[in-house]
Every structure is written in C-alpha cells, then in structure tokens.
Write a protein that holds these residues in place. Structure first.
Motif, PDB file in Angstrom:
ATOM      1  N   TRP A  16     -11.050 -18.028  -0.226  1.00  0.00           N
ATOM      2  CA  TRP A  16     -11.295 -16.847   0.843  1.00  0.00           C
ATOM      3  C   TRP A  16     -10.165 -16.176   0.792  1.00  0.00           C
ATOM      4  O   TRP A  16      -9.070 -16.760   1.195  1.00  0.00           O
ATOM      5  CB  TRP A  16     -11.725 -17.497   2.229  1.00  0.00           C
ATOM      6  N   THR A  17     -10.427 -14.808   0.640  1.00  0.00           N
ATOM      7  CA  THR A  17      -9.168 -13.833   0.683  1.00  0.00           C
ATOM      8  C   THR A  17      -9.136 -13.067   2.107  1.00  0.00           C
ATOM      9  O   THR A  17     -10.373 -12.290   2.232  1.00  0.00           O
ATOM     10  CB  THR A  17      -9.028 -12.883  -0.640  1.00  0.00           C
ATOM     11  N   PHE A  18      -8.209 -12.895   2.847  1.00  0.00           N
ATOM     12  CA  PHE A  18      -8.134 -12.325   4.178  1.00  0.00           C
ATOM     13  C   PHE A  18      -7.326 -11.045   3.891  1.00  0.00           C
ATOM     14  O   PHE A  18      -6.159 -11.183   3.868  1.00  0.00           O
ATOM     15  CB  PHE A  18      -7.683 -13.064   5.256  1.00  0.00           C
ATOM     16  N   THR A  19      -7.763  -9.908   4.014  1.00  0.00           N
ATOM     17  CA  THR A  19      -6.960  -8.556   3.809  1.00  0.00           C
ATOM     18  C   THR A  19      -6.696  -7.933   5.213  1.00  0.00           C
ATOM     19  O   THR A  19      -7.938  -7.548   5.703  1.00  0.00           O
ATOM     20  CB  THR A  19      -7.526  -7.642   2.721  1.00  0.00           C
ATOM     21  N   ALA A  20      -5.767  -7.705   5.616  1.00  0.00           N
ATOM     22  CA  ALA A  20      -5.313  -6.929   6.837  1.00  0.00           C
ATOM     23  C   ALA A  20      -5.410  -5.361   6.627  1.00  0.00           C
ATOM     24  O   ALA A  20      -4.669  -4.962   5.601  1.00  0.00           O
ATOM     25  CB  ALA A  20      -4.409  -7.607   7.459  1.00  0.00           C
ATOM     26  N   HIS A  21      -5.879  -4.664   7.470  1.00  0.00           N
ATOM     27  CA  HIS A  21      -5.782  -3.397   7.699  1.00  0.00           C
ATOM     28  C   HIS A  21      -4.924  -2.806   8.580  1.00  0.00           C
ATOM     29  O   HIS A  21      -5.201  -3.357   9.974  1.00  0.00           O
ATOM     30  CB  HIS A  21      -7.235  -2.546   7.340  1.00  0.00           C
ATOM     31  N   GLN A  22      -4.321  -1.761   8.569  1.00  0.00           N
ATOM     32  CA  GLN A  22      -3.449  -1.077   9.593  1.00  0.00           C
ATOM     33  C   GLN A  22      -4.389  -0.421  10.483  1.00  0.00           C
ATOM     34  O   GLN A  22      -5.484  -0.075  10.234  1.00  0.00           O
ATOM     35  CB  GLN A  22      -2.568  -0.044   9.042  1.00  0.00           C
ATOM     36  N   THR A  23      -4.012  -0.071  11.647  1.00  0.00           N
ATOM     37  CA  THR A  23      -4.601   1.009  12.668  1.00  0.00           C
ATOM     38  C   THR A  23      -4.471   2.507  12.230  1.00  0.00           C
ATOM     39  O   THR A  23      -3.579   2.562  11.524  1.00  0.00           O
ATOM     40  CB  THR A  23      -4.114   0.579  13.981  1.00  0.00           C
ATOM     41  N   GLU A  24      -5.281   3.268  12.735  1.00  0.00           N
ATOM     42  CA  GLU A  24      -4.913   4.475  12.432  1.00  0.00           C
ATOM     43  C   GLU A  24      -3.649   5.257  12.856  1.00  0.00           C
ATOM     44  O   GLU A  24      -3.107   4.766  13.731  1.00  0.00           O
ATOM     45  CB  GLU A  24      -6.274   5.494  13.081  1.00  0.00           C
ATOM     46  N   GLY A  25      -3.206   6.372  12.146  1.00  0.00           N
ATOM     47  CA  GLY A  25      -2.166   6.939  12.381  1.00  0.00           C
ATOM     48  C   GLY A  25      -2.299   7.482  14.015  1.00  0.00           C
ATOM     49  O   GLY A  25      -3.164   7.871  14.383  1.00  0.00           O
ATOM     50  N   GLU A  26      -1.017   7.875  14.357  1.00  0.00           N
ATOM     51  CA  GLU A  26      -1.050   8.462  15.682  1.00  0.00           C
ATOM     52  C   GLU A  26       0.368   9.321  15.845  1.00  0.00           C
ATOM     53  O   GLU A  26       1.132   9.205  15.017  1.00  0.00           O
ATOM     54  CB  GLU A  26      -0.920   7.257  16.907  1.00  0.00           C
ATOM     55  N   LEU A  27       0.109  10.047  16.848  1.00  0.00           N
ATOM     56  CA  LEU A  27       1.338  11.266  17.065  1.00  0.00           C
ATOM     57  C   LEU A  27       2.514  10.422  17.655  1.00  0.00           C
ATOM     58  O   LEU A  27       2.341   9.532  18.758  1.00  0.00           O
ATOM     59  CB  LEU A  27       0.922  12.241  18.142  1.00  0.00           C
ATOM     60  N   ARG A  28       3.625  10.226  17.052  1.00  0.00           N
ATOM     61  CA  ARG A  28       4.770   9.544  17.495  1.00  0.00           C
ATOM     62  C   ARG A  28       6.015  10.596  18.120  1.00  0.00           C
ATOM     63  O   ARG A  28       5.986  11.527  17.629  1.00  0.00           O
ATOM     64  CB  ARG A  28       5.115   8.635  16.449  1.00  0.00           C
ATOM     65  N   THR A  66      22.813  15.879  13.047  1.00  0.00           N
ATOM     66  CA  THR A  66      21.626  14.853  13.470  1.00  0.00           C
ATOM     67  C   THR A  66      21.649  13.928  12.573  1.00  0.00           C
ATOM     68  O   THR A  66      21.814  14.035  11.192  1.00  0.00           O
ATOM     69  CB  THR A  66      20.544  15.475  13.903  1.00  0.00           C
ATOM     70  N   ASN A  67      21.707  12.622  12.698  1.00  0.00           N
ATOM     71  CA  ASN A  67      21.186  11.456  11.755  1.00  0.00           C
ATOM     72  C   ASN A  67      19.929  10.867  12.335  1.00  0.00           C
ATOM     73  O   ASN A  67      19.562  10.351  13.456  1.00  0.00           O
ATOM     74  CB  ASN A  67      22.456  10.495  12.172  1.00  0.00           C
ATOM     75  N   ASN A  68      18.767  11.026  11.275  1.00  0.00           N
ATOM     76  CA  ASN A  68      17.602  10.536  11.678  1.00  0.00           C
ATOM     77  C   ASN A  68      17.052   9.408  10.765  1.00  0.00           C
ATOM     78  O   ASN A  68      17.428   9.188   9.567  1.00  0.00           O
ATOM     79  CB  ASN A  68      16.732  11.952  11.311  1.00  0.00           C
ATOM     80  N   THR A  69      15.942   8.670  11.139  1.00  0.00           N
ATOM     81  CA  THR A  69      15.587   7.617  10.485  1.00  0.00           C
ATOM     82  C   THR A  69      14.139   7.536  10.529  1.00  0.00           C
ATOM     83  O   THR A  69      13.462   7.618  11.626  1.00  0.00           O
ATOM     84  CB  THR A  69      16.139   6.122  11.092  1.00  0.00           C
ATOM     85  N   PHE A  70      13.413   7.102   9.260  1.00  0.00           N
ATOM     86  CA  PHE A  70      12.026   6.945   9.294  1.00  0.00           C
ATOM     87  C   PHE A  70      11.942   5.351   8.874  1.00  0.00           C
ATOM     88  O   PHE A  70      12.372   5.080   7.631  1.00  0.00           O
ATOM     89  CB  PHE A  70      11.317   7.594   8.220  1.00  0.00           C
TER      90      PHE A  70
END
Length: 210
Positions: free
Chosen positions: A198-210, A35-39
C-alpha cells in the motif's frame, strides 16, 4: 569693445562649455534603503506508523484480521488528501493457481477513526474503503483522510474532523481483512503467499494569498 563686454562674453562662453562637457547633469538629494527577503518552502512529510500494517501466516478461508495504524503529518504544511495505491504479487506455491488470490482477500473496512467522531453512536463509521477485494482495489485510489460519513451524522453534529490532515496531527486508522470463504474449492491457494504493498501519497492544500 569694452572690458566689461569682453568679460561678460568670456564668462558666458565658459558656462556654455561647462554645460556641454557636463552633459546637462544636475545635483539632487538621494536616500537608499535595502530590503532582505526570503521565500522558504514548506514540507510535506507523511508517515505510516507502524510501516508494516499486517504480517500474518497460516490463514484459512473465513479468517478475519483486524489491525490498527496511524497516519502522521510530520511536515509543516497541511495535507488535503492521501491517496492509497494498491499493488500485490502472489507467490503460487504449487504452480496450480487458476484464480487470482487477490480476489479472495477482502478489505472489510478501512476506517479513519478521527473522521468518524461520534458517528459510531448511530452505526455510521468513516470507512474510506468498504467491502472491496484487493483485486478491485488495484484500480481504485481511495482517499485515506476523507470525511465520507453520511449526511445524517453531519445533521446531528456527530461528524469527526474535516477531510485532510493539519500539520503536526495524526489520524487513527483501523483495517479489517478477510480471507473470503466462498463455499467452493479453494485448495489451489494452500501454501500461497500474497505480498501487499500500500502506497500512501499525500497532497498539499490549494495555494492561498499570503
């Protein structure tokens, strides 16, 4: 000893020897699949358009300045929040300041219009900053993409978008600054300049089951 017995003993001995040499190996079927897998990691890419929100000269106490800009999510991941960090420095033209110029520059509002929706009908705007001086904002980190509208707009279904920013979307922002006229002597600020960052810092959403 008969010839048959001698032959039988010879065959048995040979079989034992092969067994010892082979270490007890045996034959079996097999089948192999690979199997060939990618993240592949996503990207957070927040942009402010234009990059200079305000650049104004010759202001005086009582002046109000309204500007518009956009926050853009140009990445592949949704954004949960965008923190605003306020820093500024004051250029004291005459070297006579006794007060902080930042205490006299107020953000009347910073509105996220996409989160406002139809709330403006009842006068409820999604102001993530309201009536706050730049001096006080230095110790605050408001979320530029938060839906902070009153429960009344939610009850009547007038709210705009939920908090955060989906990938490939943008939020329309409106900001109003005021050089506060405090009815006192403010001559010390004549010729001064305040450089706002003004510094705008973006944050990711919470991790989820993928």
């Amino acid at each position: 000893m008969s010839i048959k017995k001698k032959l039988g003993m010879g065959i048995a001995s040979a079989a034992l020897g092969l067994s010892l040499i082979g270490g007890g190996t045996f034959a079996y079927f097999s089948d192999t699949e690979v199997t060939n897998n990618t993240f592949a990691a996503g990207t957070l890419d927040l942009a402010v358009n234009p990059t200079t929100v305000i650049n104004v000269e010759n202001i005086k106490p009582g002046d109000v300045m309204v500007r518009a800009f956009k926050l853009e999510n140009n990445g592949s991941l949704d954004i949960s929040s965008v923190d605003i960090k306020t820093l500024y420095d004051v250029v004291d033209a005459k070297g006579n300041n006794k007060d902080d110029f930042g205490k006299h520059i107020k953000v009347l509002f910073l509105e996220n219009a996409d989160k406002t929706g139809d709330g403006w009908v009842i006068g409820d705007y999604n102001d993530v900053i309201s009536e706050t001086t730049l001096y006080d904002l230095k110790n605050m980190t408001p979320d530029a993409v938060e839906n902070v509208q009153h429960w009344i707009t939610w009850f009547f279904g007038l709210n705009g978008e939920d908090s955060g920013m989906e990938a490939g979307t943008s939020d329309q922002m409106y900001v109003a600054f005021e050089f506060v006229d405090n009815d006192k002597d403010q001559n010390e600020f004549q010729g001064d300049k305040l450089n706002l960052e003004w510094t705008f810092t973006a944050h990711q959403t919470e991790g989820e089951l993928r």
